[in-house]
Design a protein around this motif. Structure first.
Motif, mmCIF file in Angstrom:
data_model
loop_
_atom_site.group_PDB
_atom_site.id
_atom_site.type_symbol
_atom_site.label_atom_id
_atom_site.label_comp_id
_atom_site.label_asym_id
_atom_site.label_seq_id
_atom_site.Cartn_x
_atom_site.Cartn_y
_atom_site.Cartn_z
ATOM 1 N N PHE A 202 30.709 -29.506 2.190
ATOM 2 C CA PHE A 202 30.066 -28.377 2.863
ATOM 3 C C PHE A 202 28.855 -27.891 2.062
ATOM 4 O O PHE A 202 27.756 -27.736 2.610
ATOM 5 C CB PHE A 202 31.085 -27.250 3.046
ATOM 6 C CG PHE A 202 30.538 -26.032 3.721
ATOM 7 C CD1 PHE A 202 30.341 -26.017 5.093
ATOM 8 C CD2 PHE A 202 30.220 -24.891 2.999
ATOM 9 C CE1 PHE A 202 29.836 -24.897 5.729
ATOM 10 C CE2 PHE A 202 29.716 -23.768 3.622
ATOM 11 C CZ PHE A 202 29.518 -23.766 4.985
ATOM 12 N N ALA A 203 29.048 -27.658 0.770
ATOM 13 C CA ALA A 203 27.955 -27.160 -0.074
ATOM 14 C C ALA A 203 26.823 -28.183 -0.182
ATOM 15 O O ALA A 203 25.639 -27.828 -0.118
ATOM 16 C CB ALA A 203 28.490 -26.796 -1.457
ATOM 17 N N ARG A 204 27.161 -29.437 -0.331
ATOM 18 C CA ARG A 204 26.115 -30.477 -0.432
ATOM 19 C C ARG A 204 25.366 -30.646 0.889
ATOM 20 O O ARG A 204 24.169 -30.916 0.895
ATOM 21 C CB ARG A 204 26.720 -31.790 -0.894
ATOM 22 C CG ARG A 204 27.179 -31.725 -2.339
ATOM 23 C CD ARG A 204 27.668 -33.072 -2.852
ATOM 24 N NE ARG A 204 28.261 -32.947 -4.151
ATOM 25 C CZ ARG A 204 27.592 -32.841 -5.294
ATOM 26 N NH1 ARG A 204 26.278 -32.823 -5.271
ATOM 27 N NH2 ARG A 204 28.226 -32.735 -6.436
ATOM 28 N N ALA A 205 26.073 -30.495 2.001
ATOM 29 C CA ALA A 205 25.408 -30.564 3.307
ATOM 30 C C ALA A 205 24.422 -29.407 3.454
ATOM 31 O O ALA A 205 23.305 -29.591 3.951
ATOM 32 C CB ALA A 205 26.434 -30.541 4.434
ATOM 33 N N LEU A 206 24.820 -28.227 3.017
ATOM 34 C CA LEU A 206 23.896 -27.088 3.059
ATOM 35 C C LEU A 206 22.672 -27.339 2.194
ATOM 36 O O LEU A 206 21.540 -27.085 2.612
ATOM 37 C CB LEU A 206 24.602 -25.810 2.578
ATOM 38 C CG LEU A 206 25.607 -25.190 3.527
ATOM 39 C CD1 LEU A 206 26.334 -24.050 2.834
ATOM 40 C CD2 LEU A 206 24.927 -24.699 4.793
ATOM 41 N N ALA A 207 22.901 -27.833 0.970
ATOM 42 C CA ALA A 207 21.788 -28.099 0.051
ATOM 43 C C ALA A 207 20.851 -29.171 0.598
ATOM 44 O O ALA A 207 19.646 -29.126 0.353
ATOM 45 C CB ALA A 207 22.333 -28.513 -1.322
ATOM 46 N N ALA A 208 21.407 -30.125 1.359
ATOM 47 C CA ALA A 208 20.596 -31.210 1.931
ATOM 48 C C ALA A 208 20.027 -30.833 3.292
ATOM 49 O O ALA A 208 19.435 -31.668 3.973
ATOM 50 C CB ALA A 208 21.438 -32.478 2.057
ATOM 51 N N GLU A 209 20.218 -29.571 3.707
ATOM 52 C CA GLU A 209 19.737 -29.074 4.998
ATOM 53 C C GLU A 209 20.330 -29.838 6.183
ATOM 54 O O GLU A 209 19.681 -30.025 7.203
ATOM 55 C CB GLU A 209 18.212 -29.074 5.047
ATOM 56 C CG GLU A 209 17.573 -28.188 3.997
ATOM 57 C CD GLU A 209 16.060 -28.223 4.027
ATOM 58 O OE1 GLU A 209 15.479 -28.843 4.935
ATOM 59 O OE2 GLU A 209 15.467 -27.623 3.122
ATOM 60 N N ASP A 210 21.579 -30.266 6.034
ATOM 61 C CA ASP A 210 22.307 -30.956 7.099
ATOM 62 C C ASP A 210 23.205 -29.929 7.785
ATOM 63 O O ASP A 210 24.400 -29.814 7.499
ATOM 64 C CB ASP A 210 23.123 -32.111 6.518
ATOM 65 C CG ASP A 210 23.835 -32.923 7.584
ATOM 66 O OD1 ASP A 210 23.732 -32.578 8.786
ATOM 67 O OD2 ASP A 210 24.502 -33.904 7.216
ATOM 68 N N ALA A 211 22.608 -29.165 8.679
ATOM 69 C CA ALA A 211 23.306 -28.051 9.320
ATOM 70 C C ALA A 211 24.455 -28.526 10.210
ATOM 71 O O ALA A 211 25.489 -27.860 10.290
ATOM 72 C CB ALA A 211 22.322 -27.217 10.135
ATOM 73 N N GLN A 212 24.315 -29.653 10.870
ATOM 74 C CA GLN A 212 25.370 -30.142 11.768
ATOM 75 C C GLN A 212 26.644 -30.474 10.996
ATOM 76 O O GLN A 212 27.738 -30.146 11.431
ATOM 77 C CB GLN A 212 24.900 -31.371 12.542
ATOM 78 C CG GLN A 212 24.053 -31.067 13.744
ATOM 79 C CD GLN A 212 24.756 -30.164 14.746
ATOM 80 O OE1 GLN A 212 24.295 -29.065 14.997
ATOM 81 N NE2 GLN A 212 25.855 -30.615 15.320
ATOM 82 N N THR A 213 26.504 -31.144 9.856
ATOM 83 C CA THR A 213 27.674 -31.482 9.050
ATOM 84 C C THR A 213 28.338 -30.212 8.535
ATOM 85 O O THR A 213 29.558 -30.061 8.614
ATOM 86 C CB THR A 213 27.289 -32.394 7.875
ATOM 87 O OG1 THR A 213 26.753 -33.605 8.401
ATOM 88 C CG2 THR A 213 28.483 -32.708 6.995
ATOM 89 N N ALA A 214 27.551 -29.286 8.015
ATOM 90 C CA ALA A 214 28.100 -28.027 7.503
ATOM 91 C C ALA A 214 28.787 -27.254 8.626
ATOM 92 O O ALA A 214 29.899 -26.739 8.438
ATOM 93 C CB ALA A 214 26.989 -27.191 6.875
ATOM 94 N N TRP A 215 28.173 -27.169 9.792
ATOM 95 C CA TRP A 215 28.755 -26.446 10.920
ATOM 96 C C TRP A 215 30.072 -27.091 11.355
ATOM 97 O O TRP A 215 31.024 -26.409 11.703
ATOM 98 C CB TRP A 215 27.767 -26.401 12.081
ATOM 99 C CG TRP A 215 28.229 -25.555 13.222
ATOM 100 C CD1 TRP A 215 28.105 -24.206 13.342
ATOM 101 C CD2 TRP A 215 28.883 -26.012 14.416
ATOM 102 N NE1 TRP A 215 28.655 -23.792 14.536
ATOM 103 C CE2 TRP A 215 29.138 -24.878 15.219
ATOM 104 C CE3 TRP A 215 29.275 -27.254 14.879
ATOM 105 C CZ2 TRP A 215 29.767 -24.957 16.444
ATOM 106 C CZ3 TRP A 215 29.913 -27.338 16.110
ATOM 107 C CH2 TRP A 215 30.140 -26.194 16.889
ATOM 108 N N GLY A 216 30.140 -28.423 11.314
ATOM 109 C CA GLY A 216 31.356 -29.138 11.689
ATOM 110 C C GLY A 216 32.521 -28.881 10.746
ATOM 111 O O GLY A 216 33.671 -29.083 11.106
ATOM 112 N N LEU A 217 32.240 -28.421 9.527
ATOM 113 C CA LEU A 217 33.295 -28.137 8.559
ATOM 114 C C LEU A 217 33.745 -26.682 8.591
ATOM 115 O O LEU A 217 34.591 -26.275 7.803
ATOM 116 C CB LEU A 217 32.817 -28.511 7.152
ATOM 117 C CG LEU A 217 32.640 -30.006 6.917
ATOM 118 C CD1 LEU A 217 31.984 -30.258 5.566
ATOM 119 C CD2 LEU A 217 33.968 -30.727 7.002
ATOM 120 N N LEU A 218 33.196 -25.897 9.513
ATOM 121 C CA LEU A 218 33.602 -24.502 9.659
ATOM 122 C C LEU A 218 34.839 -24.388 10.541
ATOM 123 O O LEU A 218 35.051 -25.211 11.443
ATOM 124 C CB LEU A 218 32.475 -23.677 10.293
ATOM 125 C CG LEU A 218 31.223 -23.462 9.448
ATOM 126 C CD1 LEU A 218 30.162 -22.740 10.262
ATOM 127 C CD2 LEU A 218 31.536 -22.694 8.177
#
Length: 150
Positions: A64-80
């Motif tokens: 989640f944190a690495r997806a946020l840092a990489a600006e990968d919003a879809q991956t981060a949103w999918g982990l919510l």
């Protein structure tokens, strides 16, 4: 059709069944025991394959944190979790969770979220010496899911 004459086989037709059937209790018991053994084996081996709860929680927080840092919003949103997904769109996740710098995930501790068992995972965002730490709340919801900041 004639019933007289030489026939290839002069014997009467054989009965359809050669005799009474044998009981198959042994086969049924073996199938039942095999099914039970597979079920017990799956329960024992599943944590070895998927990892312990703490390993899963740490991995989800890290991804989640690495997806946020990489600006990968879809991956981060999918982990919510479902509540957070209902509250935020994918393009809004960074606004609530992203901090400047590079994330590093700490060890989770047991916590509570509205009476539900949760794990609280510290994430330190290092921005060239300035460190911001947030506590991600991770719950079990069809797998480990991030469900807010403590």
């Amino acid at each position: 059709m004639s019933t007289e004459g030489p026939f290839l086989y002069d014997d009467d037709p054989q009965p359809l069944h050669a005799g009474p059937g044998r009981p198959r209790r042994g086969l049924l018991l073996a199938l039942g025991a095999g099914t039970a053994a597979v079920a017990v084996g799956a329960v024992v081996l599943l944590p070895m394959v998927t990892g312990s709860t703490q390993e899963q929680v740490t991995e989800v927080a890290d991804v989640f944190a690495r997806a946020l840092a990489a600006e990968d919003a879809q991956t981060a949103w999918g982990l919510l979790c479902e509540d957070e997904q209902a509250r935020l769109r994918a393009d809004q996740v960074a606004g609530d969770y992203l901090r400047p710098g590079t994330p590093s995930v700490g060890d989770p501790v047991e916590g509570d979220l509205d009476g539900q068992r949760a794990e609280v995972v510290p994430v330190a965002w290092d921005d060239g010496g300035s460190v911001t730490t947030v506590q991600l709340v991770v719950i079990a919801q069809g797998g480990a899911k991030v469900c807010g900041i403590a």
